[in-house]
Scaffold this motif. Structure first.
Motif, PDB file in Angstrom:
ATOM      1  N   GLY A   1      60.083  55.267  40.633  1.00  0.00           N
ATOM      2  CA  GLY A   1      59.888  54.432  39.450  1.00  0.00           C
ATOM      3  C   GLY A   1      60.219  52.979  39.712  1.00  0.00           C
ATOM      4  O   GLY A   1      59.367  52.100  39.650  1.00  0.00           O
ATOM      5  N   VAL A  28      63.369  60.344  41.381  1.00  0.00           N
ATOM      6  CA  VAL A  28      63.303  59.376  40.288  1.00  0.00           C
ATOM      7  C   VAL A  28      64.701  59.257  39.689  1.00  0.00           C
ATOM      8  O   VAL A  28      65.479  60.224  39.707  1.00  0.00           O
ATOM      9  CB  VAL A  28      62.242  59.807  39.230  1.00  0.00           C
ATOM     10  CG1 VAL A  28      62.653  61.068  38.513  1.00  0.00           C
ATOM     11  CG2 VAL A  28      61.949  58.702  38.251  1.00  0.00           C
ATOM     12  N   CYS A  66      62.388  54.901  34.265  1.00  0.00           N
ATOM     13  CA  CYS A  66      61.884  54.953  35.650  1.00  0.00           C
ATOM     14  C   CYS A  66      60.725  55.942  35.761  1.00  0.00           C
ATOM     15  O   CYS A  66      59.771  55.694  36.489  1.00  0.00           O
ATOM     16  CB  CYS A  66      62.988  55.329  36.621  1.00  0.00           C
ATOM     17  SG  CYS A  66      63.950  53.913  37.168  1.00  0.00           S
TER      18      CYS A  66
END
Length: 92
Positions: free
Chosen positions: A12, A48, A54
């Protein structure tokens, strides 16, 4: 000598962070994509942050699709986002 902390890149925000502070997104042999909150599921993994924002960034830039070389259905992103938000609320 202290142990080396494993680092992984968040798909992200694209920042390197300690593996323990990230959530693994895994694609298994059947091609199913899911969140791996334990980090132990078998399959190809992408990481992530434990932040729904994100995941939204990764979704917008199609980074998880590129990582797994496959299309990820929007419902799956919605479910993963809900799991992350739920985890944020129940987390420490």
């Amino acid at each position: 000598m202290p142990k080396k902390t494993p680092m992984r890149r968040c798909v992200g925000c694209m920042e390197m962070k300690p593996k323990a502070s990230l959530v693994r997104v895994v694609k298994n042999k059947e091609g199913e994509v899911s969140l791996d909150l334990t980090g132990k599921k078998p399959g190809r993994g992408a990481y992530v942050c434990k932040d729904a924002e994100c995941l939204r960034k990764a979704r917008k830039a199609h980074r998880i699709e590129r990582e797994f070389s496959m299309a990820v259905p929007p419902e799956l992103y919605d479910r993963m986002e809900a799991e992350l938000e739920n985890d944020e609320l129940t987390g420490p």
